[in-house]
Every structure is written in structure tokens, then in C-alpha cells.
Design an enzyme around this catalytic site. Structure first.
Site, PDB file in Angstrom:
ATOM      1  N   TYR A  45      37.650  34.453  26.036  1.00 31.74           N
ATOM      2  CA  TYR A  45      37.146  35.810  26.214  1.00 31.74           C
ATOM      3  C   TYR A  45      36.272  35.910  27.463  1.00 31.74           C
ATOM      4  CZ  TYR A  45      39.153  37.025  21.749  1.00 31.74           C
ATOM      5  OH  TYR A  45      40.042  37.260  20.739  1.00 31.74           O
TER       6      TYR A  45
ATOM      7  N   ASN B 101      33.281  36.688  28.312  1.00 32.64           N
ATOM      8  CA  ASN B 101      31.954  36.086  28.450  1.00 32.64           C
ATOM      9  C   ASN B 101      31.988  34.559  28.497  1.00 32.64           C
ATOM     10  OD1 ASN B 101      32.621  35.755  25.778  1.00 32.64           O
ATOM     11  ND2 ASN B 101      30.637  36.389  24.971  1.00 32.64           N
TER      12      ASN B 101
ATOM     13  N   ASN C  83      29.696  40.094  32.560  1.00 33.83           N
ATOM     14  CA  ASN C  83      29.629  38.875  31.739  1.00 33.83           C
ATOM     15  C   ASN C  83      30.540  37.761  32.236  1.00 33.83           C
ATOM     16  OD1 ASN C  83      27.646  39.820  29.995  1.00 33.83           O
ATOM     17  ND2 ASN C  83      29.124  40.748  28.600  1.00 33.83           N
TER      18      ASN C  83
ATOM     19  N   HIS D 169      38.671  46.350  31.447  1.00 39.70           N
ATOM     20  CA  HIS D 169      38.123  45.015  31.689  1.00 39.70           C
ATOM     21  C   HIS D 169      39.179  44.037  32.187  1.00 39.70           C
ATOM     22  CE1 HIS D 169      34.213  43.370  31.441  1.00 39.70           C
ATOM     23  NE2 HIS D 169      34.195  42.920  30.217  1.00 39.70           N
TER      24      HIS D 169
ATOM     25  N   TYR E 125      44.144  43.542  24.412  1.00 32.18           N
ATOM     26  CA  TYR E 125      43.275  43.871  25.542  1.00 32.18           C
ATOM     27  C   TYR E 125      44.035  44.083  26.849  1.00 32.18           C
ATOM     28  CZ  TYR E 125      39.873  41.874  22.304  1.00 32.18           C
ATOM     29  OH  TYR E 125      39.109  41.601  21.194  1.00 32.18           O
TER      30      TYR E 125
ATOM     31  N   ASP F 202      36.895  43.735  37.304  1.00 34.68           N
ATOM     32  CA  ASP F 202      36.567  45.160  37.210  1.00 34.68           C
ATOM     33  C   ASP F 202      35.139  45.382  37.673  1.00 34.68           C
ATOM     34  OD1 ASP F 202      35.990  43.634  34.723  1.00 34.68           O
ATOM     35  OD2 ASP F 202      35.069  45.504  34.074  1.00 34.68           O
TER      36      ASP F 202
END
Length: 199
Positions: free
Chosen positions: A77, A79, A125, A21, A16, A104
Site C-alpha cells: 500500500y 504508505n 505518504n 492516488h 484502487y 499524484d
């Protein structure tokens, strides 16, 4: 104890690292370079942190009136971002009004940046999780534009795509400006920073 906590939101792991994000985490990496203090895993806190000092000359520049700052990325993560953020605030005894979250922002075009204090979560989130865990949205935000997708591309998939090659120079500039905005926010306050950076 630190005076400020700066958290760059993103998802952990190399998969990622270059996603839209993760631009918040990219800004923290830039700040880490400036402070010359590498991120270290804090497994119990579910985060990686670097402790640096910030004075009028910038991160790592010796000064009699420098402030202690913890720079952090999360090891959970997006969220679940509220869990490590809550843990870090508690461990450093920092109140939310000295928390800066870099994230972001879909509603800003790539190349745009906004700094503000408080407000809603706008469907993000990571911000939702921070509010749920901390019970407040009253903290500083450095919002970095990644733009909305065109056509029928799903937003949740869009933010997990890497920036395109033709966007990378602009992204590099945004990471630099995001880091500059954090320095200004701590050293000069919200009003001055908004005047400088809110494009």
C-alpha cells in the site's frame, strides 16, 4: 543491470486501479505498453517490474545508445511504498539519483504536471515512506495534478476516489504526457524536460 528505475506509486489491486492516488501506476502501465514488455510479479521485492530499453526513438525502439530501464509498480500500500522502492534500488544497484518516482499531487490542478529533482514530501505518504526507507529525498519526481477536493471532503478519502467520467479524457492526456516526461527525463535531462512539461 539497469541504468534507471521508474516507480509509479499507487495502491495494489483492482479496487484502487482508477483512483486519483494511482495515477503514477497508470503512467507506468502506459510506459509498459510502449516498451512491449509486460509487468511481472517480483514477490520477494514486493513489486511488479518490466525491463525495457529506452533510446532516442522511445521505449522498445532499437538503438545503439539505448539505456536499460526497470519500470515498476508496488505490491504494497501507498504508505509502505518505500519498502519495494528500496528493494528494487538494491537489487538493481541503482542510486537514488537515477530513480524516477511518478505520483499524484494535490497542489496541482488536474491537467498540470511538474518535473523536479529532490524536495520535500508535501504530506504525501508514498514519498514519506521512500524517504524513511532510503534516507533521502534526492531523486526525480514526476508530479501529476489531481487537484484538491472542494468543500469539506477529507483529502485522504478524495485521493481514494475514482476520476469522474467527465475527467477521463483529461486523465488519459495526463497519463500520456507523464509517460512522455519520463522518456524526456532519461533521454534529455532535467532542464530540457522542465522546459517542455512544467505547465
Amino acid at each position: 543491470m539497469a541504468t534507471w528505475l521508474v516507480v509509479g506509486l499507487g495502491n495494489p489491486g483492482s479496487t484502487y486501479a482508477h483512483n486519483r492516488h494511482n495515477i503514477g501506476a497508470m503512467v507506468v502501465q502506459e510506459l509498459v505498453k510502449r516498451g512491449s514488455s509486460p509487468l511481472k510479479p517480483r514477490r520477494m521485492l514486493k513489486a511488479e517490474t518490466a525491463e525495457v530499453r529506452l533510446g532516442p526513438g522511445g521505449f522498445g525502439v532499437p538503438s545503439n545508445d539505448s539505456q536499460a530501464v526497470v519500470l515498476a509498480t508496488t505490491r504494497m500500500y501507498m504508505n509502505l511504498s518505500g519498502i519495494p522502492t528500496r528493494n528494487l534500488l538494491a537489487s538493481q544497484k541503482i542510486k537514488p539519483d537515477h530513480l524516477i518516482v511518478i505520483h499524484d499531487e494535490l497542489d496541482l490542478d488536474l491537467g498540470q504536471l511538474r518535473v523536479k529533482f529532490g524536495g520535500g514530501d508535501n504530506g504525501h505518504n508514498g514519498l514519506k515512506s521512500i524517504r524513511a526507507q532510503g534516507g533521502t529525498g534526492e531523486y526525480f519526481r514526476v508530479r501529476i495534478g489531481v487537484g484538491r477536493p472542494s468543500g469539506c471532503i477529507d483529502v485522504s478519502k478524495w485521493v481514494l476516489t475514482d476520476f469522474r467520467k467527465d475527467e477521463r479524457e483529461q486523465v488519459s492526456d495526463m497519463v500520456t504526457r507523464g509517460a512522455d516526461a519520463v522518456e524526456s527525463l532519461i533521454n534529455e535531462g532535467l532542464d530540457v524536460t522542465q522546459g517542455k512539461f512544467n505547465s
